[in-house]
Scaffold this active site. Structure first.
Site, PDB file in Angstrom:
ATOM      1  N   TYR A 256     -48.537 -51.115-100.815  1.00  0.00           N
ATOM      2  CA  TYR A 256     -49.681 -50.612-100.064  1.00  0.00           C
ATOM      3  C   TYR A 256     -50.288 -49.371-100.718  1.00  0.00           C
ATOM      4  CZ  TYR A 256     -52.441 -48.304 -96.478  1.00  0.00           C
ATOM      5  OH  TYR A 256     -53.468 -47.685 -95.811  1.00  0.00           O
TER       6      TYR A 256
ATOM      7  N   TYR B 164     -49.323  -6.509 -60.467  1.00  0.00           N
ATOM      8  CA  TYR B 164     -48.646  -7.433 -61.376  1.00  0.00           C
ATOM      9  C   TYR B 164     -49.163  -7.321 -62.814  1.00  0.00           C
ATOM     10  CZ  TYR B 164     -46.768  -9.983 -57.312  1.00  0.00           C
ATOM     11  OH  TYR B 164     -46.111 -10.350 -56.178  1.00  0.00           O
TER      12      TYR B 164
ATOM     13  N   ARG C 243     -47.112  -4.309 -64.004  1.00  0.00           N
ATOM     14  CA  ARG C 243     -45.669  -4.407 -63.805  1.00  0.00           C
ATOM     15  C   ARG C 243     -45.064  -5.626 -64.509  1.00  0.00           C
ATOM     16  NH1 ARG C 243     -43.539  -5.945 -58.090  1.00  0.00           N
ATOM     17  NH2 ARG C 243     -45.644  -5.283 -57.582  1.00  0.00           N
TER      18      ARG C 243
ATOM     19  N   PHE D   3     -47.572 -39.188 -91.710  1.00  0.00           N
ATOM     20  CA  PHE D   3     -48.936 -38.664 -91.684  1.00  0.00           C
ATOM     21  C   PHE D   3     -49.412 -38.352 -90.280  1.00  0.00           C
ATOM     22  CE2 PHE D   3     -48.975 -43.326 -91.789  1.00  0.00           C
ATOM     23  CZ  PHE D   3     -49.454 -43.573 -90.513  1.00  0.00           C
TER      24      PHE D   3
ATOM     25  N   GLU E 163     -54.779 -48.349 -86.891  1.00  0.00           N
ATOM     26  CA  GLU E 163     -54.353 -46.988 -86.550  1.00  0.00           C
ATOM     27  C   GLU E 163     -54.657 -46.780 -85.069  1.00  0.00           C
ATOM     28  OE1 GLU E 163     -56.699 -44.954 -89.446  1.00  0.00           O
ATOM     29  OE2 GLU E 163     -55.618 -45.883 -91.114  1.00  0.00           O
TER      30      GLU E 163
END
Length: 657
Positions: free
Chosen positions: A164, A395, A398, A444, A529
């Site tokens: 391939y 908050y 802190r 890949f 794909e």
């Protein structure tokens, strides 16, 4: 004989010059004459004399005086543009300097090299390669691995084995056998057809990172590229000849095909290319100007150049490094805000964090103590409210160790994945010289960096989210006990009212950008794909999120420094005073309303260049040395390594802390 490459209405013309005493005007006329000669209709001009034009350098776009001699005005092989009077800029002409290229105005060819072996590149190394700090050379072991790998490919071709991508087509055409006499054409066709990206080109730093990372992967010796070709690629990198690579077009599997194909297209002398010497021009001219020849692809080499996750991962390296820088500086900015809001340091007590021992939380709490510890750094501001009746803070003050801490841990997790990825072979098929065969697989696929960078964006965003709330507290008089929007004569002046709005807008935009790209997938290549990572978008939006975080923190730092003005003559701790002084070296106090955007950008640049960290780091390190027993065993080493990676900064000698 000097020669010049001249751009006229979308055409690039090589113009030799027999006499260096000829003028810039002569060069322009000669280029127009050659342009007219090559056009069937004379380019729409009656004659050269009928054409009025300006001549400017491609590098920097500086206009040239027609009467100056070429010897004085230009260097040999320089690139220039002839702009015909009355023309709009040619629509196919790429501006000669890409975005951000001002950084290259003082570009000097690096003298030092980084040795690449495919196994030991760091994210810091890659970012420095992108900045042009180093050239590249291969280690001897890498050269041997590349040669052994190529021998396998040559054997396949000699034996006419069906493999391939070497003797077959690609994707859906994997079963189509290609004749031996067309194997080189196959590779060129692959690069040309896959160069289908869109959008702005990568800026030079990012293109250099992309090219350097592909070289590192090829150096592993699993791609089948010849050593001769790989050395040509390295020569192109070392000359800073950077192909035109559009930022959009990859789905992150099979690798980053479109951007890497554009990268390869420039290497074979096609498409556009940029260098600090030439600006943008046709790749073949840029290569020639640097004494280089286009690469002639051998069988498998086109595929070797374009198949991998290097676009996602190189951008990911930049994202990780910028995230690391802004995260540690966020602690410094928040500490200054806490001082301005007259907060308490009790929430950073060692014992609190020892019973919830997340690494990031412990490290952030330590940095706060190192900046705010009144026993170590006396603070007149802290002393002024020592006996107030406030029990605990909001908050956003802190809980900084808990919130900033998990951001630090997120960055460390992502950095580990990205570091593995930049030293991984991501081709298909893989060439295993030890077995004398090729194997098709799926390295890949960009799912690893895609998921990691989505996570990075979500994590780092929180620094901006909590920073914006601290900006609100600084600007709101009912929460800060300071003048509204931190300006005198409120009403006449609006102060930081809209700077806070900008921070809120950036945080809101980040919320959309934090939606993960990698949860999406679209089938491509005729369902061959059929699952992809969308890692390209994950990487690009992570960088946008990080930039927004930097900008929000820049606004907070500006606002906190302005808050200090209303607490004078009281002084904060020595390290935070040093931070204040640095900010004031680029931005003066806000006495009355003025154009604010340049101030935000100036402080943003301090954060990007890590100047805030450079100022505070010596004090943090000195505190650490003096308080080693309270730190976890691994933390001092980790911090020391991090500290030494920065440019060396002398520790404070006097006890002015």
């Amino acid at each position: 004989m000097p020669r010049y490459t001249v751009h006229v209405r979308g055409e690039w013309l090589a113009v030799p010059c027999r006499d260096a005493q000829l003028t810039v005007g002569w060069l322009g006329r000669e280029a127009v004459r050659r342009y007219i000669k090559n056009k069937p209709d004379n380019g729409g001009f009656a004659s050269v004399d009928a054409v009025s034009f300006l001549v400017r350098r491609c590098k920097g776009l500086g206009l040239l005086d027609h009467e100056d001699t070429l010897e004085v005005a230009l260097e040999d092989n320089e690139f220039v543009e002839v702009v015909i009077e009355g023309d709009a800029m040619s629509p196919d002409f790429i501006p000669s300097q890409p975005e951000g290229v001002y950084l290259y105005s003082k570009y000097r060819e690096p003298e030092k090299c980084i040795d690449l072996d495919g196994d030991s590149l760091t994210t810091e190394d890659l970012v420095n390669l992108g900045k042009g700090h180093y050239k590249i050379k291969l280690t001897p072991s890498a050269e041997k691995k590349v040669q052994k790998s190529r021998e396998v490919i040559d054997s396949i071709i000699k034996e006419k084995t069906v493999v391939y991508g070497i003797t077959t087509g690609f994707g859906k055409f994997a079963r189509t056998i290609i004749p031996i006499n067309k194997l080189e054409e196959l590779q060129v066709n692959l690069v040309r057809s896959h160069s289908s990206g869109v959008g702005k080109p990568l800026i030079p730093e990012r293109c250099r990172m992309l090219l350097a990372l592909r070289i590192n992967v090829l150096a592993k010796g699993y791609s089948g590229i010849s050593l001769e070709t790989l050395k040509q690629v390295i020569e192109v990198f070392n000359a800073s000849c950077l192909p035109y690579v559009p930022e959009k077009g990859t789905v992150g599997a099979s690798g980053d095909l479109a951007p890497l194909s554009h990268l390869a297209l420039g290497l074979i002398g096609e498409g556009k290319m940029w260098s600090p010497k030439s600006g943008w021009a046709d790749a073949k001219y840029v290569l020639k100007a640097h004494g280089l020849k286009p690469i002639v692809l051998k069988p498998k080499e086109g595929l070797a150049l374009i198949n991998g996750t290097q676009m996602v991962t190189s951008l990911g390296c930049e994202a990780v490094e910028r995230a690391s820088a802004v995260a540690r500086q966020a602690d410094i900015v928040a500490a200054l805000t806490l001082e301005v809001l007259k907060g308490t340091t009790k929430a950073f007590d060692t014992d609190i964090h020892a019973v919830r021992p997340h690494r990031g939380q412990i490290d952030v709490a330590f940095r706060f103590r190192s900046l705010l510890d009144s026993d170590h750094h006396p603070s007149e501001i802290a002393e002024s409210h020592r006996f107030c009746d406030r029990v605990q803070d909001a908050y956003t003050l802190r809980c900084c160790p808990q919130v900033h801490g998990v951001v630090n841990d997120t960055i460390a997790f992502v950095k580990n994945i990205i570091t593995t990825e930049i030293n991984s072979a991501t081709d298909n098929p893989m060439v295993f010289a030890s077995r004398g065969e090729t194997i098709s697989g799926g390295n890949f696929h960009g799912e690893y960096p895609a998921k990691a960078l989505d996570y990075l964006a979500i994590g780092v965003h929180e620094l901006a989210a909590i920073s914006e709330r601290r900006i609100e507290r600084l600007c709101n008089p009912s929460l800060s006990e300071l003048p509204a929007f931190l300006v005198a004569e409120g009403g006449l002046n609006s102060g930081f009212m809209i700077a806070h709005c900008t921070a809120a807008a950036l945080v809101s935009e980040n919320k959309a950008l934090c939606h993960p790209a990698s949860v999406d997938s679209l089938s491509t290549s005729a369902a061959t794909e059929d699952h992809v990572s969308m890692g390209g978008w994950a990487a690009r939006k992570a960088l946008r999120v990080i930039e927004h975080v930097e900008q929000v923190l820049a606004i907070e730092l500006l606002v906190a420094c302005q808050g200090i003005e209303f607490l004078r003559p009281l002084r904060t701790t020595t390290p935070l005073e040093k931070v204040y002084d640095l900010v004031r070296s680029v931005v003066r106090p806000w006495i009355k309303d003025r154009f604010m955007a340049p101030d935000i950008e100036a402080v943003h640049r301090l954060l990007v260049d890590q100047k805030i960290w450079d100022v505070a780091a010596p004090y943090i390190e000195k505190y650490r040395i003096e308080h080693i027993p309270e730190s976890r065993p691994v933390s001092p080493t980790a911090f020391k390594l991090e500290f030494l990676q920065k440019k060396s900064t002398k520790l404070p000698e006097s006890d002015d802390l």
